[in-house]
Design a protein around this motif. Structure first.
Motif, PDB file in Angstrom:
ATOM      1  N   SER A   1       7.666  -6.269  16.855  1.00 47.97           N
ATOM      2  CA  SER A   1       8.605  -6.626  15.784  1.00 47.97           C
ATOM      3  C   SER A   1       9.123  -5.369  15.080  1.00 47.97           C
ATOM      4  N   LYS A   2       8.288  -4.358  14.949  1.00 48.60           N
ATOM      5  CA  LYS A   2       8.750  -3.104  14.335  1.00 48.60           C
ATOM      6  C   LYS A   2       9.708  -2.371  15.283  1.00 48.60           C
ATOM      7  N   ALA A   3       9.444  -2.430  16.584  1.00 51.05           N
ATOM      8  CA  ALA A   3      10.362  -1.808  17.545  1.00 51.05           C
ATOM      9  C   ALA A   3      11.718  -2.503  17.461  1.00 51.05           C
TER      10      ALA A   3
ATOM     11  N   PRO B   1       2.332  -8.093  18.904  1.00 52.33           N
ATOM     12  CA  PRO B   1       3.448  -8.731  18.198  1.00 52.33           C
ATOM     13  C   PRO B   1       3.922  -7.881  17.008  1.00 52.33           C
ATOM     14  N   TYR B   2       2.985  -7.255  16.286  1.00 48.21           N
ATOM     15  CA  TYR B   2       3.377  -6.382  15.166  1.00 48.21           C
ATOM     16  C   TYR B   2       4.269  -5.232  15.644  1.00 48.21           C
ATOM     17  N   SER B   3       3.787  -4.480  16.652  1.00 47.87           N
ATOM     18  CA  SER B   3       4.559  -3.295  17.055  1.00 47.87           C
ATOM     19  C   SER B   3       5.871  -3.699  17.726  1.00 47.87           C
TER      20      SER B   3
ATOM     21  N   LEU C   1      11.928  -4.082  -4.676  1.00 48.15           N
ATOM     22  CA  LEU C   1      12.191  -5.459  -4.239  1.00 48.15           C
ATOM     23  C   LEU C   1      11.031  -5.912  -3.359  1.00 48.15           C
ATOM     24  N   ASP C   2      10.321  -6.953  -3.801  1.00 45.59           N
ATOM     25  CA  ASP C   2       9.133  -7.385  -3.051  1.00 45.59           C
ATOM     26  C   ASP C   2       8.963  -8.897  -3.210  1.00 45.59           C
ATOM     27  N   ALA C   3       8.585  -9.544  -2.117  1.00 48.76           N
ATOM     28  CA  ALA C   3       8.375 -11.002  -2.147  1.00 48.76           C
ATOM     29  C   ALA C   3       6.978 -11.361  -2.640  1.00 48.76           C
ATOM     30  N   LEU C   4       6.126 -10.373  -2.833  1.00 46.41           N
ATOM     31  CA  LEU C   4       4.739 -10.594  -3.283  1.00 46.41           C
ATOM     32  C   LEU C   4       3.987 -11.534  -2.339  1.00 46.41           C
ATOM     33  N   THR C   5       3.826 -11.118  -1.085  1.00 50.62           N
ATOM     34  CA  THR C   5       3.007 -11.864  -0.133  1.00 50.62           C
ATOM     35  C   THR C   5       1.528 -11.598  -0.435  1.00 50.62           C
ATOM     36  N   TYR C   6       0.663 -12.110   0.437  1.00 51.23           N
ATOM     37  CA  TYR C   6      -0.782 -11.920   0.243  1.00 51.23           C
ATOM     38  C   TYR C   6      -1.146 -10.428   0.140  1.00 51.23           C
TER      39      TYR C   6
ATOM     40  N   ALA D   1      11.967 -10.771  -4.818  1.00 55.36           N
ATOM     41  CA  ALA D   1      12.922 -11.352  -3.862  1.00 55.36           C
ATOM     42  C   ALA D   1      12.413 -11.127  -2.446  1.00 55.36           C
ATOM     43  N   ASP D   2      12.965 -11.938  -1.545  1.00 51.51           N
ATOM     44  CA  ASP D   2      12.539 -11.909  -0.142  1.00 51.51           C
ATOM     45  C   ASP D   2      13.660 -11.279   0.686  1.00 51.51           C
ATOM     46  N   ILE D   3      13.298 -10.375   1.605  1.00 52.25           N
ATOM     47  CA  ILE D   3      14.351  -9.724   2.412  1.00 52.25           C
ATOM     48  C   ILE D   3      15.014 -10.705   3.383  1.00 52.25           C
ATOM     49  N   ARG D   4      14.467 -11.911   3.504  1.00 51.44           N
ATOM     50  CA  ARG D   4      15.124 -12.903   4.366  1.00 51.44           C
ATOM     51  C   ARG D   4      16.172 -13.711   3.595  1.00 51.44           C
TER      52      ARG D   4
ATOM     53  N   ASN E   1      -1.330   6.128  11.404  1.00 47.74           N
ATOM     54  CA  ASN E   1      -2.151   5.304  10.497  1.00 47.74           C
ATOM     55  C   ASN E   1      -2.354   5.979   9.144  1.00 47.74           C
ATOM     56  N   ASN E   2      -2.075   5.241   8.089  1.00 45.33           N
ATOM     57  CA  ASN E   2      -2.273   5.745   6.731  1.00 45.33           C
ATOM     58  C   ASN E   2      -3.612   5.283   6.175  1.00 45.33           C
ATOM     59  N   TYR E   3      -4.097   6.018   5.188  1.00 47.53           N
ATOM     60  CA  TYR E   3      -5.281   5.582   4.441  1.00 47.53           C
ATOM     61  C   TYR E   3      -5.197   6.215   3.066  1.00 47.53           C
TER      62      TYR E   3
ATOM     63  N   HIS F   1      13.255   1.114   3.173  1.00 47.30           N
ATOM     64  CA  HIS F   1      12.832  -0.230   3.604  1.00 47.30           C
ATOM     65  C   HIS F   1      11.414  -0.190   4.177  1.00 47.30           C
ATOM     66  N   LEU F   2      10.467  -0.653   3.330  1.00 47.08           N
ATOM     67  CA  LEU F   2       9.060  -0.710   3.754  1.00 47.08           C
ATOM     68  C   LEU F   2       8.541  -2.140   3.870  1.00 47.08           C
ATOM     69  N   ALA F   3       9.251  -3.125   3.320  1.00 44.12           N
ATOM     70  CA  ALA F   3       8.733  -4.499   3.321  1.00 44.12           C
ATOM     71  C   ALA F   3       8.511  -4.958   4.760  1.00 44.12           C
TER      72      ALA F   3
ATOM     73  N   GLU G   1       5.471  -7.437   7.389  1.00 43.85           N
ATOM     74  CA  GLU G   1       4.115  -7.896   7.702  1.00 43.85           C
ATOM     75  C   GLU G   1       3.493  -6.745   8.487  1.00 43.85           C
ATOM     76  N   SER G   2       2.283  -6.321   8.097  1.00 44.33           N
ATOM     77  CA  SER G   2       1.808  -5.030   8.605  1.00 44.33           C
ATOM     78  C   SER G   2       0.452  -5.057   9.318  1.00 44.33           C
ATOM     79  N   HIS G   3      -0.197  -6.227   9.390  1.00 44.07           N
ATOM     80  CA  HIS G   3      -1.568  -6.200   9.920  1.00 44.07           C
ATOM     81  C   HIS G   3      -1.595  -6.728  11.358  1.00 44.07           C
TER      82      HIS G   3
ATOM     83  N   PHE H   1       0.828  -1.214   0.000  1.00 47.75           N
ATOM     84  CA  PHE H   1       0.000   0.000   0.000  1.00 47.75           C
ATOM     85  C   PHE H   1       0.867   1.272   0.000  1.00 47.75           C
ATOM     86  N   ILE H   2       1.711   1.439   1.015  1.00 44.80           N
ATOM     87  CA  ILE H   2       2.508   2.665   1.102  1.00 44.80           C
ATOM     88  C   ILE H   2       3.680   2.613   0.115  1.00 44.80           C
ATOM     89  N   GLY H   3       4.321   1.430   0.029  1.00 46.76           N
ATOM     90  CA  GLY H   3       5.471   1.306  -0.871  1.00 46.76           C
ATOM     91  C   GLY H   3       5.105   1.677  -2.300  1.00 46.76           C
TER      92      GLY H   3
HETATM   93  P1  NAD Z   1       1.575  -3.699   3.171  1.00 39.89           P
HETATM   94  O1  NAD Z   1       1.269  -4.890   4.008  1.00 39.89           O
HETATM   95  O2  NAD Z   1       0.519  -3.096   2.319  1.00 39.89           O
HETATM   96  O3  NAD Z   1       2.795  -4.044   2.194  1.00 39.89           O
HETATM   97  C1  NAD Z   1       3.924  -4.746   2.595  1.00 39.89           C
HETATM   98  C2  NAD Z   1       4.702  -5.186   1.367  1.00 39.89           C
HETATM   99  O4  NAD Z   1       5.898  -5.850   1.817  1.00 39.89           O
HETATM  100  C3  NAD Z   1       3.946  -6.167   0.472  1.00 39.89           C
HETATM  101  O5  NAD Z   1       4.054  -5.790  -0.878  1.00 39.89           O
HETATM  102  C4  NAD Z   1       4.650  -7.501   0.729  1.00 39.89           C
HETATM  103  O6  NAD Z   1       4.639  -8.373  -0.387  1.00 39.89           O
HETATM  104  C5  NAD Z   1       6.052  -7.036   1.069  1.00 39.89           C
HETATM  105  N1  NAD Z   1       6.750  -8.024   1.900  1.00 39.89           N
HETATM  106  C6  NAD Z   1       6.280  -8.633   3.034  1.00 39.89           C
HETATM  107  N2  NAD Z   1       7.183  -9.509   3.488  1.00 39.89           N
HETATM  108  C7  NAD Z   1       8.247  -9.443   2.660  1.00 39.89           C
HETATM  109  C8  NAD Z   1       9.504 -10.105   2.614  1.00 39.89           C
HETATM  110  N3  NAD Z   1       9.823 -11.040   3.533  1.00 39.89           N
HETATM  111  N4  NAD Z   1      10.379  -9.793   1.630  1.00 39.89           N
HETATM  112  C9  NAD Z   1      10.061  -8.858   0.698  1.00 39.89           C
HETATM  113  N5  NAD Z   1       8.869  -8.220   0.675  1.00 39.89           N
HETATM  114  C10 NAD Z   1       7.968  -8.514   1.634  1.00 39.89           C
HETATM  115  O7  NAD Z   1       2.183  -2.641   4.184  1.00 39.89           O
HETATM  116  P2  NAD Z   1       2.026  -1.037   4.195  1.00 39.89           P
HETATM  117  O8  NAD Z   1       0.774  -0.698   4.906  1.00 39.89           O
HETATM  118  O9  NAD Z   1       2.280  -0.503   2.845  1.00 39.89           O
HETATM  119  O10 NAD Z   1       3.227  -0.654   5.166  1.00 39.89           O
HETATM  120  C11 NAD Z   1       4.548  -0.451   4.632  1.00 39.89           C
HETATM  121  C12 NAD Z   1       5.496  -0.154   5.776  1.00 39.89           C
HETATM  122  O11 NAD Z   1       5.064   0.998   6.481  1.00 39.89           O
HETATM  123  C13 NAD Z   1       5.583  -1.280   6.811  1.00 39.89           C
HETATM  124  O12 NAD Z   1       6.924  -1.406   7.207  1.00 39.89           O
HETATM  125  C14 NAD Z   1       4.716  -0.794   7.958  1.00 39.89           C
HETATM  126  O13 NAD Z   1       5.175  -1.305   9.182  1.00 39.89           O
HETATM  127  C15 NAD Z   1       4.926   0.710   7.858  1.00 39.89           C
HETATM  128  N6  NAD Z   1       3.798   1.532   8.356  1.00 39.89           N
HETATM  129  C16 NAD Z   1       2.525   1.308   7.919  1.00 39.89           C
HETATM  130  C17 NAD Z   1       1.481   2.139   8.360  1.00 39.89           C
HETATM  131  C18 NAD Z   1       0.069   1.952   7.862  1.00 39.89           C
HETATM  132  O14 NAD Z   1      -0.829   2.652   8.343  1.00 39.89           O
HETATM  133  N7  NAD Z   1      -0.189   1.091   6.905  1.00 39.89           N
HETATM  134  C19 NAD Z   1       1.756   3.173   9.258  1.00 39.89           C
HETATM  135  C20 NAD Z   1       3.073   3.368   9.688  1.00 39.89           C
HETATM  136  C21 NAD Z   1       4.088   2.545   9.214  1.00 39.89           C
END
Ligand code: NAD
Length: 346
Positions: A158-160, A154-156, A30-35, A56-59, A184-186, A78-80, A82-84, A11-13
């Protein structure tokens, strides 16, 4: 600049990729194309000569090394991740793997490349993080860059953890990093499992509009295009080693936000009765943070950034976009977990 953007199909990337290409930067996505990924978000730039996609996968350290060697970026955004939050409650392991270990591998690959290149001072590793690392506020006060970390999901957490790694790679190895923590973005292309698209799409389908708990939780909403603009400013002009809080100064309770959306829908897609009649209160999220609010004084005063829209203006643009882009969201509604209540397993 040549930007290596991770998570550019999210979404943001994808907003950052579109803006970066429009501004004349070269982008390697660079994106792993997850769900959560959707390459359709990038249809408008896919054929641009400045745009390259790396699946590609960042792991995967070997894949990261190849991408750095082949593309030789000036900066990493670096935005990749898990975000939910709800998914992190049901399955925290993936969040630790991607957000913590993935960030570690990306830092190490970036450090190896930066060292090989002679440690250029103008290289940047920009980590995009969240205000959720600061925990939960009471009725008063705002998060500043000095607020102690207190993650609660767990999300926050992991981000911390990933924020701490990025700072440590700066202090220990001298890697030139910048960090941003955003509210929060929208906006357009928001994956249909998050509150605002869920409300818009359930409303259009005549389904209940789920509000967690009593709807009193407060979030500070930021339009995604404003966030993308702030990120491109920070990667170019942010001071090395510094973090910047980014927020819209648009605090709303979830209930007020949903009522505002219903009022917009009543005007743009009228039905019999108001969409607000569909509001339905459901079991709260475990550990649901009460309030987030960002003090964006640093990015405003040091870099001159401010949001371009109020939440009412941004929500109107967002509803308009969902009304005009049904094929985009219909395709995503078939993905695993979308439309289900997640995160109550705790
Ligand atoms: P999103 O879930 O929409 O997108 C995440 C992207 O990362 C996806 O395209 C996914 O395929 C990719 N990805 C996931 N695991 C990966 C891996 N192992 N290797 C490579 N790519 C991988 O997330 P978003 O809402 O766009 O958020 C982007 C970033 O911004 C995240 O780091 C999130 O923590 C941060 N963030 C989001 C918000 C928000 O409101 N959405 C607010 C503040 C910060």
């Amino acid at each position: 600049m040549k930007l290596l953007i991770t998570g550019g199909a999210g979404f943001i990337g994808s907003a950052v990729v579109r803006q970066a290409i429009a501004a004349g930067h070269e982008v390697v996505n660079l994106d792993a194309l997850t769900y959560a990924a959707c390459l359709d978000n990038l249809a408008s730039v896919a054929d641009d000569p400045g745009y390259t996609f790396e699946h590609a996968d960042i792991r995967d350290r070997a894949a990261l090394d190849r991408v750095f060697a082949q593309h030789r970026p000036d900066a990493v955004m670096h935005l990749a991740a898990e975000s939910h939050v709800d998914r992190s409650i049901d399955g925290p392991g993936t969040f630790i793997d991607t957000n913590v270990m993935g960030t570690f591998h990306l830092l190490e690959a970036a450090r190896a490349y930066w060292t090989r290149e002679g440690r250029p001072e103008d290289f940047r590793f920009h980590h995009i993080s969240t205000d959720e690392v600061f925990g939960s506020l009471g009725p008063e006060g705002q998060f500043t860059e000095e607020t102690p970390y207190d993650p609660r999901s767990p999300y926050s957490a992991s981000k911390a953890g990933s924020d701490h790694l990025v700072r440590a790679w700066h202090e220990t190895y001298g890697l030139p990093v910048v960090l941003t923590n955003c509210s929060n973005n929208y906006g357009p292309f928001h994956f249909p499992e998050k509150l605002i698209p869920v409300v818009i799409l359930n409303a259009l389908a005549g389904k209940p509009l789920p509000i967690y708990g009593d709807g009193s939780n407060v979030r500070d909403w930021l339009y995604v295009e404003d966030h993308a603009e702030a990120l491109l400013l920070v990667v170019q002009k942010g001071a090395v080693g510094r973090s910047y809080n980014i927020g819209g100064e648009n605090e709303r309770t979830n209930l007020d936000l949903v009522r505002t959306l219903c009022a917009i829908l009543d005007r743009l897609a009228p039905r019999e009765g108001s969409y607000a009649d569909l509001i339905s209160f459901v079991t709260d999220r475990p550990g649901h943070d009460a309030r987030y609010a960002i003090d964006p004084a640093r990015i405003r005063e040091e870099l001159g950034w401010r949001p371009s829209v109020t939440v009412e203006e941004g929500l109107e643009k967002t509803v308009d976009w969902y009304l005009a882009n049904e094929p985009w969201w219909r395709a995503l509604q078939a993905r695993q977990g979308v439309g289900e209540r997640l995160g109550v397993g705790a």
